[in-house]
Write a protein that holds these residues in place. Structure first.
Motif, PDB file in Angstrom:
ATOM      1  N   CYS A  34      -9.387  26.928 -15.258  1.00 47.15           N
ATOM      2  CA  CYS A  34      -8.723  26.677 -16.472  1.00 47.15           C
ATOM      3  C   CYS A  34      -7.804  25.951 -16.100  1.00 47.15           C
ATOM      4  N   THR A  35      -6.602  25.730 -15.125  1.00 47.78           N
ATOM      5  CA  THR A  35      -5.687  25.586 -14.999  1.00 47.78           C
ATOM      6  C   THR A  35      -5.229  24.031 -14.803  1.00 47.78           C
ATOM      7  N   GLY A  36      -7.050  23.647 -13.996  1.00 52.17           N
ATOM      8  CA  GLY A  36      -7.384  22.334 -13.024  1.00 52.17           C
ATOM      9  C   GLY A  36      -6.405  22.272 -12.055  1.00 52.17           C
ATOM     10  N   GLY A  37      -5.335  22.453 -11.584  1.00 52.03           N
ATOM     11  CA  GLY A  37      -4.352  22.168 -10.435  1.00 52.03           C
ATOM     12  C   GLY A  37      -3.089  21.946 -10.652  1.00 52.03           C
ATOM     13  N   LEU A  38      -3.295  22.884 -11.744  1.00 51.27           N
ATOM     14  CA  LEU A  38      -1.955  22.139 -12.830  1.00 51.27           C
ATOM     15  C   LEU A  38      -0.897  23.719 -12.038  1.00 51.27           C
ATOM     16  N   VAL A  39      -1.252  24.842 -11.880  1.00 51.12           N
ATOM     17  CA  VAL A  39      -0.590  25.508 -10.823  1.00 51.12           C
ATOM     18  C   VAL A  39       0.034  25.194  -9.669  1.00 51.12           C
ATOM     19  N   SER A  40      -0.852  24.481  -8.765  1.00 51.72           N
ATOM     20  CA  SER A  40      -0.801  23.725  -7.485  1.00 51.72           C
ATOM     21  C   SER A  40       0.185  22.751  -7.521  1.00 51.72           C
ATOM     22  N   VAL A 121     -11.466  31.373 -27.509  1.00 48.38           N
ATOM     23  CA  VAL A 121     -10.907  30.741 -26.942  1.00 48.38           C
ATOM     24  C   VAL A 121      -8.776  31.006 -27.004  1.00 48.38           C
ATOM     25  N   GLY A 122      -8.314  31.273 -25.448  1.00 51.23           N
ATOM     26  CA  GLY A 122      -7.261  31.204 -24.975  1.00 51.23           C
ATOM     27  C   GLY A 122      -7.737  32.420 -24.039  1.00 51.23           C
ATOM     28  N   THR A 123      -8.274  32.792 -24.481  1.00 45.82           N
ATOM     29  CA  THR A 123      -8.441  33.734 -23.021  1.00 45.82           C
ATOM     30  C   THR A 123      -8.817  33.649 -21.914  1.00 45.82           C
ATOM     31  N   VAL A 124      -7.666  33.934 -21.006  1.00 44.24           N
ATOM     32  CA  VAL A 124      -7.365  33.785 -19.689  1.00 44.24           C
ATOM     33  C   VAL A 124      -7.028  34.878 -18.911  1.00 44.24           C
ATOM     34  N   VAL A 125      -7.930  35.503 -17.710  1.00 45.33           N
ATOM     35  CA  VAL A 125      -7.667  36.253 -16.823  1.00 45.33           C
ATOM     36  C   VAL A 125      -7.443  35.877 -15.625  1.00 45.33           C
ATOM     37  N   PHE A 126      -6.076  36.421 -14.773  1.00 42.47           N
ATOM     38  CA  PHE A 126      -5.631  36.520 -13.520  1.00 42.47           C
ATOM     39  C   PHE A 126      -5.489  37.913 -12.758  1.00 42.47           C
ATOM     40  N   ALA A 127      -6.189  37.555 -11.538  1.00 40.34           N
ATOM     41  CA  ALA A 127      -6.104  38.737 -10.370  1.00 40.34           C
ATOM     42  C   ALA A 127      -4.954  38.080  -9.509  1.00 40.34           C
ATOM     43  N   ARG A 128      -4.833  38.969  -8.524  1.00 40.12           N
ATOM     44  CA  ARG A 128      -3.862  38.589  -7.560  1.00 40.12           C
ATOM     45  C   ARG A 128      -3.920  39.837  -6.222  1.00 40.12           C
ATOM     46  N   ALA A 129      -4.278  38.737  -4.592  1.00 40.39           N
ATOM     47  CA  ALA A 129      -4.752  39.752  -4.005  1.00 40.39           C
ATOM     48  C   ALA A 129      -4.198  38.468  -2.444  1.00 40.39           C
ATOM     49  N   GLU A 130      -4.010  40.541  -2.293  1.00 38.79           N
ATOM     50  CA  GLU A 130      -2.643  40.453  -0.670  1.00 38.79           C
ATOM     51  C   GLU A 130      -3.616  40.787   0.372  1.00 38.79           C
ATOM     52  N   ALA A 158      -0.595  28.551 -16.653  1.00 38.73           N
ATOM     53  CA  ALA A 158      -0.155  28.143 -15.440  1.00 38.73           C
ATOM     54  C   ALA A 158       1.504  28.845 -15.112  1.00 38.73           C
ATOM     55  N   LEU A 159       2.715  29.548 -16.681  1.00 39.76           N
ATOM     56  CA  LEU A 159       3.163  30.201 -15.989  1.00 39.76           C
ATOM     57  C   LEU A 159       3.149  31.942 -15.975  1.00 39.76           C
ATOM     58  N   CYS A 160       2.065  32.066 -16.374  1.00 38.19           N
ATOM     59  CA  CYS A 160       1.670  33.841 -16.086  1.00 38.19           C
ATOM     60  C   CYS A 160       1.461  33.875 -14.349  1.00 38.19           C
ATOM     61  N   ALA A 161       0.981  32.429 -13.874  1.00 37.56           N
ATOM     62  CA  ALA A 161       0.195  32.829 -12.527  1.00 37.56           C
ATOM     63  C   ALA A 161       1.389  32.611 -11.817  1.00 37.56           C
ATOM     64  N   LEU A 162       1.665  31.521 -12.004  1.00 28.03           N
ATOM     65  CA  LEU A 162       3.338  31.484 -11.080  1.00 28.03           C
ATOM     66  C   LEU A 162       4.300  32.321 -11.182  1.00 28.03           C
ATOM     67  N   ASP A 163       4.162  33.812 -12.052  1.00 18.90           N
ATOM     68  CA  ASP A 163       4.657  35.164 -12.189  1.00 18.90           C
ATOM     69  C   ASP A 163       4.218  35.794 -11.126  1.00 18.90           C
ATOM     70  N   LEU A 164       3.177  35.755 -11.492  1.00 15.44           N
ATOM     71  CA  LEU A 164       1.958  36.841 -10.567  1.00 15.44           C
ATOM     72  C   LEU A 164       2.479  36.540  -9.083  1.00 15.44           C
ATOM     73  N   LEU A 165       3.105  35.111  -8.832  1.00  8.47           N
ATOM     74  CA  LEU A 165       3.251  34.611  -6.539  1.00  8.47           C
ATOM     75  C   LEU A 165       4.749  35.567  -6.867  1.00  8.47           C
ATOM     76  N   MET A 166       5.336  35.608  -7.793  1.00 15.51           N
ATOM     77  CA  MET A 166       6.275  36.216  -7.546  1.00 15.51           C
ATOM     78  C   MET A 166       6.380  37.540  -6.650  1.00 15.51           C
ATOM     79  N   PRO A 167       7.119  37.429  -5.163  1.00 18.91           N
ATOM     80  CA  PRO A 167       7.316  38.829  -4.218  1.00 18.91           C
ATOM     81  C   PRO A 167       7.848  40.524  -4.788  1.00 18.91           C
ATOM     82  N   PRO A 168       7.276  41.287  -5.039  1.00 12.34           N
ATOM     83  CA  PRO A 168       8.148  42.575  -5.399  1.00 12.34           C
ATOM     84  C   PRO A 168       8.602  42.359  -4.957  1.00 12.34           C
ATOM     85  N   GLU A 169      10.547  43.325  -6.588  1.00 15.36           N
ATOM     86  CA  GLU A 169      11.290  42.922  -6.344  1.00 15.36           C
ATOM     87  C   GLU A 169      12.036  44.064  -5.151  1.00 15.36           C
TER      88      GLU A 169
END
Length: 176
Positions: A34-40, A121-130, A158-169
């Protein structure tokens, strides 16, 4: 960065992601629907990001998710394109297709149409794999942003996805 066409808060978040992952020596990838490349786009606004950001997949259609990220048709048919199962499969597929250490996937309903009672509308799902992570340890989340308009939903996603890309503290030793 004054010459960006992207919102300043998005570029600032992407800069933090690039800097933090560079310091952690991690390579990142994203799989977007749904972000269509905005994060990239945000990640590549950062000069020198190529040493951290390897690849972004825009898999808008179900067929593209299946072809590019190896998301199973059964998973899409069973859970729907906007589901934790599909987001998780997208993130895993992005990891498998790259040398990234971490991949984040985004899938959702940006509107104005396409929403249902269960997935408005407004439902967005995120996942992170390591890489090297336990594949049964699913790191995923569903957000209901509400109807912020198509642009607003995509920006928040996009902001949420970027937050998920942050390495753990780094863990600090407990003081005695």
């Amino acid at each position: 960065m004054t010459d960006s066409i992207l919102p300043p808060d998005l570029v600032a978040a992407a800069t933090k992601v690039i800097d933090a992952n560079r310091a952690a020596k991690r390579i990142i990838a994203v799989a977007e629907s749904c972000t269509g490349g905005l994060v990239s786009a945000a990640l590549t606004e950062v000069p020198g990001s190529s040493d951290v950001f390897e690849a972004g997949f825009v898999t808008y259609s179900n067929e593209a998710k299946q072809r590019s990220l190896k998301v199973s048709n059964d998973v899409i048919e069973t859970f729907g394109a906007v589901s934790i199962a599909v987001a998780w499969s997208m993130a895993q597929g992005a990891l498998e297709a790259t040398r990234a250490d971490v991949a984040v996937a985004i899938t959702g309903v940006a509107g104005p149409g396409g929403g249902t009672e269960k997935k408005p509308v407004g439902t967005v799902v995120f996942a992170r794999a390591e890489r090297g992570g336990d594949p049964s340890d699913v790191i995923a989340d569903k957000h209901q942003f509400g109807d912020l308009g198509r642009g607003g939903i995509r920006l928040q996603a996009a902001l949420c996805a970027l937050d998920l890309l942050m390495p753990p503290e780094p863990e600090t030793p407990a003081s005695a």
